[in-house]
Design a protein around this motif. Structure first.
Motif, PDB file in Angstrom:
ATOM      1  N   UNK A  39      24.781 -41.527 -69.512  1.00 53.17           N
ATOM      2  CA  UNK A  39      23.452 -40.942 -69.703  1.00 53.17           C
ATOM      3  C   UNK A  39      23.548 -39.475 -70.101  1.00 53.17           C
ATOM      4  N   UNK A  40      24.345 -38.728 -69.377  1.00 60.16           N
ATOM      5  CA  UNK A  40      24.448 -37.299 -69.663  1.00 60.16           C
ATOM      6  C   UNK A  40      25.139 -37.035 -71.000  1.00 60.16           C
ATOM      7  N   UNK A  41      26.150 -37.819 -71.340  1.00 53.08           N
ATOM      8  CA  UNK A  41      26.903 -37.586 -72.568  1.00 53.08           C
ATOM      9  C   UNK A  41      26.148 -38.054 -73.811  1.00 53.08           C
ATOM     10  N   UNK A  92      37.034 -32.373 -65.416  1.00 54.93           N
ATOM     11  CA  UNK A  92      36.805 -32.835 -66.792  1.00 54.93           C
ATOM     12  C   UNK A  92      37.571 -34.109 -67.121  1.00 54.93           C
ATOM     13  N   UNK A  93      38.806 -34.201 -66.654  1.00 55.79           N
ATOM     14  CA  UNK A  93      39.597 -35.405 -66.932  1.00 55.79           C
ATOM     15  C   UNK A  93      38.981 -36.638 -66.278  1.00 55.79           C
ATOM     16  N   UNK A  94      38.390 -36.448 -65.121  1.00 56.01           N
ATOM     17  CA  UNK A  94      37.704 -37.563 -64.454  1.00 56.01           C
ATOM     18  C   UNK A  94      36.498 -37.994 -65.279  1.00 56.01           C
ATOM     19  N   UNK A  95      35.778 -37.021 -65.837  1.00 56.35           N
ATOM     20  CA  UNK A  95      34.635 -37.327 -66.698  1.00 56.35           C
ATOM     21  C   UNK A  95      35.106 -38.136 -67.903  1.00 56.35           C
ATOM     22  N   UNK A  96      36.192 -37.708 -68.541  1.00 58.18           N
ATOM     23  CA  UNK A  96      36.724 -38.417 -69.704  1.00 58.18           C
ATOM     24  C   UNK A  96      37.127 -39.843 -69.338  1.00 58.18           C
ATOM     25  N   UNK A 136      18.735 -27.734 -63.369  1.00 55.40           N
ATOM     26  CA  UNK A 136      17.652 -28.696 -63.153  1.00 55.40           C
ATOM     27  C   UNK A 136      18.188 -30.138 -63.152  1.00 55.40           C
ATOM     28  N   UNK A 137      19.212 -30.408 -63.966  1.00 56.93           N
ATOM     29  CA  UNK A 137      19.828 -31.734 -63.939  1.00 56.93           C
ATOM     30  C   UNK A 137      20.537 -31.964 -62.607  1.00 56.93           C
ATOM     31  N   UNK A 176      30.838 -31.894 -66.358  1.00 53.43           N
ATOM     32  CA  UNK A 176      31.738 -31.508 -65.270  1.00 53.43           C
ATOM     33  C   UNK A 176      31.070 -30.500 -64.345  1.00 53.43           C
ATOM     34  N   UNK A 177      30.371 -29.540 -64.939  1.00 53.20           N
ATOM     35  CA  UNK A 177      29.664 -28.516 -64.157  1.00 53.20           C
ATOM     36  C   UNK A 177      28.510 -29.133 -63.351  1.00 53.20           C
TER      37      UNK A 177
END
Length: 183
Positions: A135-137, A155-159, A69-70, A148-149
């Protein structure tokens, strides 16, 4: 979504009401973080719920309802931001001048009323790629893996984006306090 299984397939209306209650405000805030316009955010969330209602028969095949849904919400926000009508109407309207002027819209005045709201205003100043991970974190309390999903990003890009967003937020907070806008 926990409990989806026991509502499927017996009562679609109860299930639908439940997801609207559980996700309505959160998705509206998420959408607002993208669009910076409450009406557009509310329209997007209505569209998301229509999609959910239409996909009810396939809901048992979704591994993570929350991520699903997100992701729908984020995609609809990005689609709207890319649309030429949004660019013409919102960027050329008084909405942007209202949010940047000393006379704030009612929505922005509410957001600035406290420390938490002040931080939210700073988050809204970030570029979208940083705003979405913050916002998501922090607001949705999702893990790096879940983000990431949802965003379909490594994941590294998210970090990296989280770290850069934190640095940008810190600079914004310091600048606003230095400028005397907020003490």
């Amino acid at each position: 979504m926990s409990g989806t299984e026991n509502l499927y397939p017996e009562n679609q209306d109860i299930w639908f009401e439940r997801i609207m209650d559980e996700y309505g405000d959160r998705l509206t805030k998420l959408s607002y973080n993208y669009t910076k316009d409450w009406n557009s955010a509310e329209d997007i969330v209505q569209d998301v719920f229509i999609t959910c209602y239409k996909q009810y028969e396939k809901i048992d095949k979704i591994v993570s309802f929350k991520a699903w849904i997100f992701r729908i919400t984020i995609n609809k926000c990005k689609d709207l931001l890319k649309s030429s009508i949004f660019k013409r109407v919102v960027t050329n309207s008084n909405l942007l001048t209202l949010t940047k002027s000393s006379e704030l819209s009612p929505e922005m005045a509410i957001m600035k009323s406290g420390e938490e709201e002040f931080l939210s205003a700073c988050v809204l100043e970030l570029p979208i790629k940083y705003r979405e991970v913050i916002t998501l974190y922090y607001y949705e309390e999702l893990s790096i893996e879940e983000i990431s999903e949802i965003l379909k990003i490594n994941r590294n890009t998210i970090k990296t984006r989280l770290n850069r967003a934190r640095m940008k937020l810190k600079a914004l907070l310091e600048r606003w306090r230095y400028d005397g806008e907020r003490t």
